[in-house]
Scaffold this motif. Structure first.
Motif, PDB file in Angstrom:
ATOM      1  N   ARG A 144      -2.729  29.829-136.567  1.00 22.47           N
ATOM      2  CA  ARG A 144      -1.636  30.654-136.857  1.00 22.47           C
ATOM      3  C   ARG A 144      -1.922  31.890-135.902  1.00 22.47           C
ATOM      4  O   ARG A 144      -0.757  32.901-136.405  1.00 22.47           O
ATOM      5  N   HIS A 145      -2.504  31.948-135.123  1.00 17.50           N
ATOM      6  CA  HIS A 145      -2.592  33.121-134.095  1.00 17.50           C
ATOM      7  C   HIS A 145      -2.767  32.871-132.757  1.00 17.50           C
ATOM      8  O   HIS A 145      -3.251  31.619-132.652  1.00 17.50           O
ATOM      9  N   VAL A 146      -2.517  33.608-132.015  1.00 18.15           N
ATOM     10  CA  VAL A 146      -2.901  33.533-130.475  1.00 18.15           C
ATOM     11  C   VAL A 146      -3.573  35.049-129.987  1.00 18.15           C
ATOM     12  O   VAL A 146      -3.498  35.767-130.957  1.00 18.15           O
ATOM     13  N   THR A 147      -4.579  34.598-129.029  1.00 18.23           N
ATOM     14  CA  THR A 147      -5.290  35.681-128.966  1.00 18.23           C
ATOM     15  C   THR A 147      -5.152  36.472-127.486  1.00 18.23           C
ATOM     16  O   THR A 147      -5.255  35.354-126.423  1.00 18.23           O
ATOM     17  N   HIS A 148      -5.249  37.665-127.184  1.00 24.40           N
ATOM     18  CA  HIS A 148      -4.957  38.057-125.959  1.00 24.40           C
ATOM     19  C   HIS A 148      -6.387  39.244-125.698  1.00 24.40           C
ATOM     20  O   HIS A 148      -6.306  40.287-126.424  1.00 24.40           O
ATOM     21  N   THR A 149      -7.236  38.766-124.705  1.00 19.74           N
ATOM     22  CA  THR A 149      -8.535  39.927-124.634  1.00 19.74           C
ATOM     23  C   THR A 149      -8.123  40.632-123.540  1.00 19.74           C
ATOM     24  O   THR A 149      -7.555  40.385-122.474  1.00 19.74           O
ATOM     25  N   LEU A 150      -8.211  42.019-123.962  1.00 17.48           N
ATOM     26  CA  LEU A 150      -7.907  43.004-123.000  1.00 17.48           C
ATOM     27  C   LEU A 150      -9.144  43.847-122.543  1.00 17.48           C
ATOM     28  O   LEU A 150     -10.157  43.706-123.152  1.00 17.48           O
ATOM     29  N   TYR A 151      -9.124  44.047-121.196  1.00 17.50           N
ATOM     30  CA  TYR A 151     -10.401  44.522-120.477  1.00 17.50           C
ATOM     31  C   TYR A 151     -10.087  45.974-120.014  1.00 17.50           C
ATOM     32  O   TYR A 151      -8.847  46.319-119.854  1.00 17.50           O
ATOM     33  N   PRO A 152     -10.818  46.712-119.686  1.00 11.99           N
ATOM     34  CA  PRO A 152     -10.670  47.890-118.998  1.00 11.99           C
ATOM     35  C   PRO A 152      -9.747  47.748-117.725  1.00 11.99           C
ATOM     36  O   PRO A 152      -9.739  46.662-117.267  1.00 11.99           O
ATOM     37  N   PHE A 153      -9.448  48.906-117.153  1.00  5.42           N
ATOM     38  CA  PHE A 153      -8.456  48.464-116.134  1.00  5.42           C
ATOM     39  C   PHE A 153      -8.968  47.592-114.934  1.00  5.42           C
ATOM     40  O   PHE A 153     -10.244  47.599-114.416  1.00  5.42           O
ATOM     41  N   SER A 154      -8.327  46.828-114.185  1.00  9.31           N
ATOM     42  CA  SER A 154      -8.621  45.911-113.198  1.00  9.31           C
ATOM     43  C   SER A 154      -8.347  46.959-111.949  1.00  9.31           C
ATOM     44  O   SER A 154      -8.202  48.191-112.035  1.00  9.31           O
ATOM     45  N   TYR A 155      -8.906  46.436-110.795  1.00  7.65           N
ATOM     46  CA  TYR A 155      -8.796  47.088-109.559  1.00  7.65           C
ATOM     47  C   TYR A 155      -7.185  47.530-109.520  1.00  7.65           C
ATOM     48  O   TYR A 155      -6.883  48.672-108.893  1.00  7.65           O
ATOM     49  N   VAL A 407     -14.953  33.678 -96.301  1.00  8.54           N
ATOM     50  CA  VAL A 407     -15.598  35.226 -96.589  1.00  8.54           C
ATOM     51  C   VAL A 407     -14.558  36.276 -96.857  1.00  8.54           C
ATOM     52  O   VAL A 407     -13.503  36.400 -95.827  1.00  8.54           O
ATOM     53  N   ILE A 408     -14.492  36.952 -97.976  1.00  8.35           N
ATOM     54  CA  ILE A 408     -13.426  37.828 -98.287  1.00  8.35           C
ATOM     55  C   ILE A 408     -13.711  38.961 -98.752  1.00  8.35           C
ATOM     56  O   ILE A 408     -14.857  39.105 -99.603  1.00  8.35           O
ATOM     57  N   PRO A 409     -13.520  40.363 -98.312  1.00 13.22           N
ATOM     58  CA  PRO A 409     -13.862  41.568 -99.069  1.00 13.22           C
ATOM     59  C   PRO A 409     -13.292  41.572-100.680  1.00 13.22           C
ATOM     60  O   PRO A 409     -12.418  40.970-100.820  1.00 13.22           O
ATOM     61  N   ALA A 410     -14.315  42.170-101.447  1.00 17.33           N
ATOM     62  CA  ALA A 410     -13.800  42.310-102.857  1.00 17.33           C
ATOM     63  C   ALA A 410     -12.566  42.706-103.091  1.00 17.33           C
ATOM     64  O   ALA A 410     -11.592  42.293-103.984  1.00 17.33           O
ATOM     65  N   TRP A 411     -12.184  44.113-102.633  1.00 19.94           N
ATOM     66  CA  TRP A 411     -10.989  44.581-102.823  1.00 19.94           C
ATOM     67  C   TRP A 411      -9.716  43.833-102.495  1.00 19.94           C
ATOM     68  O   TRP A 411      -8.938  43.828-103.150  1.00 19.94           O
ATOM     69  N   LYS A 412      -9.978  42.906-101.421  1.00 17.64           N
ATOM     70  CA  LYS A 412      -9.019  42.283-100.991  1.00 17.64           C
ATOM     71  C   LYS A 412      -8.530  41.022-101.963  1.00 17.64           C
ATOM     72  O   LYS A 412      -7.461  40.577-102.398  1.00 17.64           O
ATOM     73  N   TRP A 413      -9.807  40.237-102.364  1.00 19.14           N
ATOM     74  CA  TRP A 413      -9.733  39.275-103.469  1.00 19.14           C
ATOM     75  C   TRP A 413      -9.193  39.700-104.733  1.00 19.14           C
ATOM     76  O   TRP A 413      -8.627  39.031-105.398  1.00 19.14           O
ATOM     77  N   MET A 414      -9.550  41.096-105.263  1.00 19.70           N
ATOM     78  CA  MET A 414      -9.082  41.503-106.375  1.00 19.70           C
ATOM     79  C   MET A 414      -7.721  41.841-106.387  1.00 19.70           C
ATOM     80  O   MET A 414      -6.833  41.958-107.525  1.00 19.70           O
TER      81      MET A 414
END
Length: 417
Positions: A144-155, A407-414
């Motif tokens: 009877r429910h659905v869940t949305h997990t919220l995290y702190p801000f993404s990049y 191979v990719i920079p993390a900021w670009k991957w995010m």
């Protein structure tokens, strides 16, 4: 029993609260519009209440709102839900949308929500204790429910909070790339807790941390050994992304029993402040017996709570990648054979990604170690592509009869969302 007048005072004062600085948080409209109860879960102060208010403000019916994380409701019990329903109806007329914030504070809340659902109401609830939510949802609200997990801000959200709207043009200009890299370096240090991002107040972060330890771990689980819990959390925050066993933690935290340590780690994990990462193995027993790795919900916890005698760019980079993987969905593990691969991501029954995280592959030994561990995982899981996420390096490595390593920079991957 709480009186109607006291309830009205809380309801009307909460309606006058101003959200302050914020950004629009994303949520699938299907979850908002479906008839099932929507449960928004996540660590304290990651923005659940703000998201709930944003949903509320987008709908016609928005008056049936109450935040239970209010000291005036400390004596609220399951019997008072009927009084609450009467106050809502008397003051705002008949409505079928309910917004109940931090409802886990009330024992038996799931019975009330189940009754509302059965009566055709759309109910939105938030909570910050994974164990309590899963246990209670599994009793009266299964199916009877659905869940949305919220995290702190993404990049991406952090950029918006810094008044920088990402466009693809920024990837191809010197100024654009420099801005993205500068803000990513800041993101690795500051993390994504909304109010900390906006105001940078260390006292706020300390208050958040203490609330989690005291209210969500010690009080909720009726524990009195505060120092042991703090020592354990301090060690985990200081050693994010490193392997551990429950036996090894007994020595570090000064706790005699590995079973007690296991329980304490579980209590911490239920608040979302840490996550345990299992080794991937086709045998569940081997998974459970193997060393685990710990990650924090946000880099601010590592940088402000943990002990960092040296540059911890490697740990914060890997921690940020792990949280982003969690945000994107899929089951995440680490792989260890002859070598090690930081993350493998399973969707359904198949591993679909293998990922290494390292600050740089400029050093010859580091390059070989990262490639060898990744290639081993690619072979084991029959993957034609692998990924090495770095701070700045970018290239494609083609290996005959194996595949391609990106191979990719993390900021670009995010930004690939």
């Amino acid at each position: 029993m709480i009186s109607k007048d006291n309830l009205r005072q809380v309801i009307y004062e909460q309606r006058q609260k101003i959200l302050g600085k914020t950004i629009i948080r994303k949520i699938d409209s299907i979850l908002v519009d479906c008839p099932e109860v929507l449960v928004i879960s996540g660590v304290r102060r990651c923005g659940k209440s703000v998201l709930l208010q944003q949903i509320r403000n987008s709908r016609e019916e928005r008056d049936y709102y109450l935040n239970f994380d209010d000291e005036r409701l400390i004596h609220f019990t399951v019997e008072d839900f009927q009084t609450l329903s009467e106050v809502f109806t008397e003051d705002f007329g008949v409505q079928n949308s309910y917004y109940l914030d931090e409802i886990q504070n009330i024992n038996g809340w799931e019975r009330f929500v189940s009754r509302l659902y059965a009566g055709g109401a759309k109910v939105f609830v938030t909570g910050s204790n994974a164990n309590l939510l899963s246990r209670e949802l599994g009793t009266f609200l299964t199916g009877r429910h659905v869940t949305h997990t919220l995290y702190p801000f993404s990049y991406v959200e952090f950029l918006k909070a810094r008044n920088t709207e990402f466009t693809r043009d920024m990837l191809y200009t010197t100024t654009g790339r420099a801005t993205l890299l500068r803000l990513f370096r800041e993101y690795l240090m500051v993390g994504g807790f909304p109010q900390y991002v906006f105001y940078g107040n260390d006292n706020y972060l300390n208050s958040l941390y203490n609330d989690i330890i005291y209210k969500d771990v010690l009080v909720r689980n009726k524990l009195t050994n505060e120092q042991q819990i703090k020592e354990l959390m301090y060690y985990l925050a200081s050693n994010a992304a490193h392997r551990f066993t429950y036996n090894s933690l007994t020595k570090q935290a000064g706790i005699k029993s590995a079973e007690t340590v296991k329980s304490y780690v579980s209590y911490l994990e239920s608040t979302y402040i840490i996550s345990q990462l299992n080794k991937y193995d086709y045998s569940l027993g081997v998974q459970l017996r193997s060393p685990k790795k710990a990650y924090c919900i946000d880099n601010a916890i590592i940088n402000k709570i943990g002990f960092n005698a040296t540059d911890n760019l490697g740990s914060t980079l890997e921690n940020a990648v792990y949280i982003e993987l969690q945000r994107r969905g899929g089951d995440v593990f680490y792989y260890a054979g002859d070598g090690e691969c930081d993350f493998v991501v399973r969707k359904g029954i198949k591993v679909v990604e293998a990922i290494q995280v390292t600050v740089s592959i400029d050093d010859v030994k580091t390059r070989k170690r990262e490639i060898d561990g990744l290639v081993e995982a690619m072979k084991v899981f029959s993957l034609g592509e692998g990924l090495i996420i770095t701070f700045e390096n970018e290239e494609d490595i083609t290996l005959e009869e194996i595949g391609v390593i990106h191979v990719i920079p993390a900021w670009k991957w995010m930004l690939q969302v």
